[in-house]
Structure formats: structure tokens, C-alpha cells
Design a protein around this motif. Structure first.
Motif, mmCIF file in Angstrom:
data_model
loop_
_atom_site.group_PDB
_atom_site.id
_atom_site.type_symbol
_atom_site.label_atom_id
_atom_site.label_comp_id
_atom_site.label_asym_id
_atom_site.label_seq_id
_atom_site.Cartn_x
_atom_site.Cartn_y
_atom_site.Cartn_z
ATOM 1 N N ARG A 132 0.759 -1.307 -0.019
ATOM 2 C CA ARG A 132 0.080 0.059 -0.095
ATOM 3 C C ARG A 132 0.645 1.279 -0.137
ATOM 4 O O ARG A 132 1.710 1.254 -0.434
ATOM 5 C CB ARG A 132 -0.937 -0.026 1.133
ATOM 6 N N GLU A 136 1.655 1.756 -3.634
ATOM 7 C CA GLU A 136 0.547 1.788 -4.442
ATOM 8 C C GLU A 136 0.112 2.824 -5.165
ATOM 9 O O GLU A 136 -0.555 2.645 -6.429
ATOM 10 C CB GLU A 136 -0.644 1.365 -3.264
ATOM 11 N N ALA A 137 0.282 3.924 -4.750
ATOM 12 C CA ALA A 137 -0.196 5.210 -5.124
ATOM 13 C C ALA A 137 0.584 5.364 -6.746
ATOM 14 O O ALA A 137 -0.164 5.573 -7.717
ATOM 15 C CB ALA A 137 0.027 6.627 -4.534
ATOM 16 N N ARG A 141 -1.304 4.847 -10.400
ATOM 17 C CA ARG A 141 -1.328 5.946 -11.066
ATOM 18 C C ARG A 141 -0.530 5.770 -12.615
ATOM 19 O O ARG A 141 -1.150 6.131 -13.590
ATOM 20 C CB ARG A 141 -0.651 7.050 -10.614
#
Length: 305
Positions: A132, A136-137, A141
């Protein structure tokens, strides 16, 4: 066959109960057609892959051998004379041999690209769902950014810079097809890490790659394999489309898309030239989708009937 009766013995002082027929069981659905369809599709794919692997021993002629005296020969399979089962093209090349060798390119691109994309997407999806945070971002993205780009423009740009070769084509497909694997692996990993048995594994001290390999990957492998089959079919269609547009493997290597592109001027005079690669692409893609649909039903307990 008589319906069994359920008779309830009367209690003291009660009148005799009437015999009530037992409820009939709902008839089971016959799944023989679906069973035979999936087995036939799988058998067809196995035969096609083996023919492509052993093409030098299976193909009756050299796929690049030209014979202008025998050009546009009708298929002997449909009553034409000669020794060419599926006829010849505008240069006198045997269409059956070219279709077999064209399957080599399509199967290699489909299976290799889907496998590499599956490995890359699965690893990134599991890492994003397990760790996470910032990782994760960044990964998700990147998935959104790649989804926004049109594939044809990306393929044209890469081919213009690096040339139209088989490794370049596989690299383009891997770069494009890892996205669905990442999304699915990410969603399934989020579900697995929220279960009680995963929390129990963490509580007893399991960490890192060990817990991912033992408790996450086996629980998400089924849906990922199903997606892999559909990506194989899509990769074969994309490879044929790029070859049709002149962006695939260059001649003299035989490909199904290239055969279709060269046969556009013979739709009225030699119908068998576009028919052979068109039927090959249709049957292979249809068989892969049937096998993928069957696997999806087998692994999804809610989809079983």
C-alpha cells in the motif's frame, strides 16, 4: 417410475393423514455441449501449437518458395487440381504451409507476450495491494496513465524508432497488456490481506515474500490464469492487425495478418487466399476465448451451473 409417497402416521385421536407425494427434484442441466465445445477448442489449440512448433516437418512445402507457373491454383480440398490442399497465392506459394508458419509467429507473440505481461502485472499488483502507501499510489497512477494512451499511436512510435521486428512487437504488447493483470492482482490482494487466515499468518510471524508466495499468490492465481487466456487471444489479434497494417514482422516471414493484407486485391478472383488466414485467425481466437470462458466458469463458484 412411480413417485414415492410420504405417509405420516396419525396421532392418537386424529384422522388418518392423506398420502402426500414427495417433492420432485429439479432436473439437472445438461452440460454436454459446453463440455464438448471446450474440449474441442482445447484440442484444436494443442494441434495448432504442435503444428507451429514442428512446422518444418508438418508443412508440405517451403512457405517462401515461389512458382509463378502455379500461381492462383485452386485448392484441391474444394475440387481444384494440383497438389496444393488449400491452393496457392499470387506468387505460387503454398497457402497451407504459409498458414502453418504464420501460426508460429502468432502463437509465439500471443503466448510469450501474455506470459511476460502476466508476470510483470501480477508482481506489481501484489506489491501494490500488500505494501500500500506510496508504492500503491505510484503503480496504480501508472496504470491510469497507460490506459489513457491509444495503443496504435504508441505502436507506431515504437516501430518507427526501433523497427518492425518480433522482439519489438512482443515488447510493445508486454508494455500494453500488463495493465489488466495489475488491476486484477491488486484488487484480489486487497481482498486476501483482509481475511482472517491472512491475519493469522501475520500473527504467527510470516512476513515478506514468503507470505506473498504462500498465502496470496495461490488464492489469486485462478482469475489471473483466466485473464491470461483472454490476453493471449487479444495479443494474437493485435499482432495480426499490426501485420495487416505493415507494422508487424517484415517479409519474407509468413504471418496471418500479412497474408490478409496481400490478398485484398484477390477477393473476387481467388477467394481462397484471404479465406485461409481469416479462418485461421477466427478459429484460434475463438478457441482461446472458449477455453478461457470454460476456465472462468470452473474457477468461479458463483458462475457454475
Amino acid at each position: 417410475m412411480t413417485t414415492p409417497l410420504i405417509v405420516t402416521p396419525p396421532g392418537p385421536g386424529e384422522p388418518a393423514a392423506e398420502a402426500v407425494p414427495a417433492p420432485k427434484k429439479a432436473p439437472r442441466r445438461r452440460r454436454l455441449p459446453r463440455f464438448l465445445g471446450s474440449r474441442f477448442a482445447l484440442g484444436f489449440l494443442v494441434v495448432g501449437v504442435l503444428a507451429a512448433i514442428f512446422a518444418p516437418a508438418v508443412a508440405p512445402f517451403d512457405p517462401t518458395e515461389q512458382n509463378l507457373l502455379n500461381r492462383l491454383a485452386e485448392p484441391s480440398l474444394f475440387g481444384g487440381g494440383g497438389e496444393h490442399l488449400l491452393g496457392t497465392d499470387e506468387l505460387g506459394r503454398d497457402l497451407l504451409s504459409r498458414a502453418i508458419y504464420g501460426g508460429r509467429v502468432s502463437f509465439m507473440v500471443g503466448f510469450v507476450a501474455a506470459t511476460l505481461a502476466g508476470l510483470l502485472g501480477t508482481i506489481l499488483g501484489i506489491l501494490a495491494g500488500y505494501y500500500r502507501g506510496v508504492l500503491e499510489a505510484v503503480i496504480m497512477r501508472l496504470v491510469d496513465v497507460l490506459t489513457a494512451f491509444p495503443f496504435l499511436i504508441v505502436a507506431l512510435s515504437v516501430v518507427a524508432v526501433f523497427g518492425a521486428t518480433l522482439p519489438v512487437l512482443i515488447t510493445i504488447l508486454v508494455f500494453w497488456e500488463w495493465v489488466p493483470f495489475t488491476r486484477l492482482a491488486h484488487a484480489k490482494t486487497l481482498h486476501v490481506v483482509s481475511t482472517d487466515y491472512f491475519r493469522a499468518a501475520v500473527a504467527i510471524g510470516r512476513r515478506g515474500t514468503g507470505i506473498l508466495a504462500r498465502h496470496v499468490l495461490p488464492n489469486i492465481a485462478g482469475p489471473l490464469i483466466v485473464v491470461w487466456t483472454f490476453v493471449v487471444a487479444r495479443a494474437i489479434v493485435i499482432e495480426s492487425s499490426l501485420s495487416f497494417l505493415g507494422l508487424g514482422v517484415p517479409p519474407p516471414t509468413a504471418t496471418w495478418g500479412q497474408m490478409l493484407s496481400a490478398s485484398r486485391g484477390y477477393l473476387d478472383t481467388a477467394w481462397w487466399i484471404p479465406l485461409v488466414p481469416g479462418v485461421a485467425i477466427t478459429l484460434v481466437v475463438l478457441s482461446v476465448n472458449i477455453v478461457g470462458d470454460w476456465m472462468s466458469e470452473r474457477w468461479d463458484p458463483h458462475g457454475r451451473r
